[in-house]
Design a protein around this motif. Structure first.
Motif, PDB file in Angstrom:
ATOM      1  N   PHE A   7       0.925  -1.236  -0.120  1.00  0.00           N
ATOM      2  CA  PHE A   7      -0.224   0.005   0.003  1.00  0.00           C
ATOM      3  C   PHE A   7       0.903   1.116   0.055  1.00  0.00           C
ATOM      4  O   PHE A   7       2.234   1.417   0.427  1.00  0.00           O
ATOM      5  N   ARG A   8       0.351   2.398  -0.204  1.00  0.00           N
ATOM      6  CA  ARG A   8       1.129   3.529  -0.326  1.00  0.00           C
ATOM      7  C   ARG A   8       0.113   4.832   0.057  1.00  0.00           C
ATOM      8  O   ARG A   8      -1.033   4.565  -0.100  1.00  0.00           O
ATOM      9  N   GLN A   9       0.824   5.761   0.803  1.00  0.00           N
ATOM     10  CA  GLN A   9       0.141   6.794   1.291  1.00  0.00           C
ATOM     11  C   GLN A   9       0.964   8.191   1.149  1.00  0.00           C
ATOM     12  O   GLN A   9       1.904   8.309   1.453  1.00  0.00           O
ATOM     13  N   ALA A  10       0.465   8.926   0.080  1.00  0.00           N
ATOM     14  CA  ALA A  10       0.935  10.196  -0.184  1.00  0.00           C
ATOM     15  C   ALA A  10       0.433  11.258   0.798  1.00  0.00           C
ATOM     16  O   ALA A  10      -0.734  11.112   1.358  1.00  0.00           O
ATOM     17  N   PRO A  11       1.322  12.436   1.075  1.00  0.00           N
ATOM     18  CA  PRO A  11       0.841  13.195   1.868  1.00  0.00           C
ATOM     19  C   PRO A  11      -0.424  13.914   1.679  1.00  0.00           C
ATOM     20  O   PRO A  11      -0.769  14.289   0.226  1.00  0.00           O
ATOM     21  N   GLY A  12      -1.436  14.164   2.586  1.00  0.00           N
ATOM     22  CA  GLY A  12      -2.820  14.545   2.338  1.00  0.00           C
ATOM     23  C   GLY A  12      -3.605  13.565   1.709  1.00  0.00           C
ATOM     24  O   GLY A  12      -4.928  14.139   1.405  1.00  0.00           O
ATOM     25  N   LYS A  13      -3.294  12.458   1.502  1.00  0.00           N
ATOM     26  CA  LYS A  13      -4.077  11.307   0.633  1.00  0.00           C
ATOM     27  C   LYS A  13      -4.505  10.068   1.402  1.00  0.00           C
ATOM     28  O   LYS A  13      -3.554   9.738   2.327  1.00  0.00           O
TER      29      LYS A  13
END
Length: 122
Positions: free
Chosen positions: A36-42
């Motif tokens: 999984f990935r998490q970008a800033p603000g998402k």
């Protein structure tokens, strides 16, 4: 039970990285493993998954054809090979382990690694 994600770093657009997800003390071959990935603000999004049974795989449309997930049970490690990286791939990448044979959502994952940062920038 611990998962260790590694391999992140800074890479230029078009470059490649290989992420690794290692486990201790349990063996990964009885679990489906997802990235999984998490970008800033998402929100965290599912990137890829490999099943615990027949090795079937899933890829998000945004990475299909560029990323490849694989597992090496002898090394107790799952890899995510990322090619043709784009700035929009910038995120913290997490690996998770699930007892569900083909997990389809985050709630299916019981164990998580700490995340590794991937930055794609020139």
């Amino acid at each position: 039970v611990q998962l260790q994600a590694s391999g992140g770093g800074l890479v230029q657009p078009g470059g490649s990285l290989r992420l690794s997800c290692a486990a201790s003390p349990f063996t990964l071959d009885g679990y489906a493993i997802g990235w999984f990935r998490q970008a800033p603000g998402k929100e965290r999004e599912r990137v890829s998954c490999i099943s615990s049974s027949d090795g079937s795989t899933y890829y998000a449309d945004s990475v299909k054809g560029r990323f490849t997930i694989s597992r090496d049970n002898a090394k107790n490690t799952v890899y995510l090979q990322m090619n043709s990286l784009k700035p929009e791939d910038t995120a913290v990448y997490y690996c998770g382990a699930s007892e569900v044979v083909i997990p389809t959502r985050q709630s299916h994952y019981e164990f998580w690694g700490q995340g590794t940062l991937v930055t794609v920038s020139s």
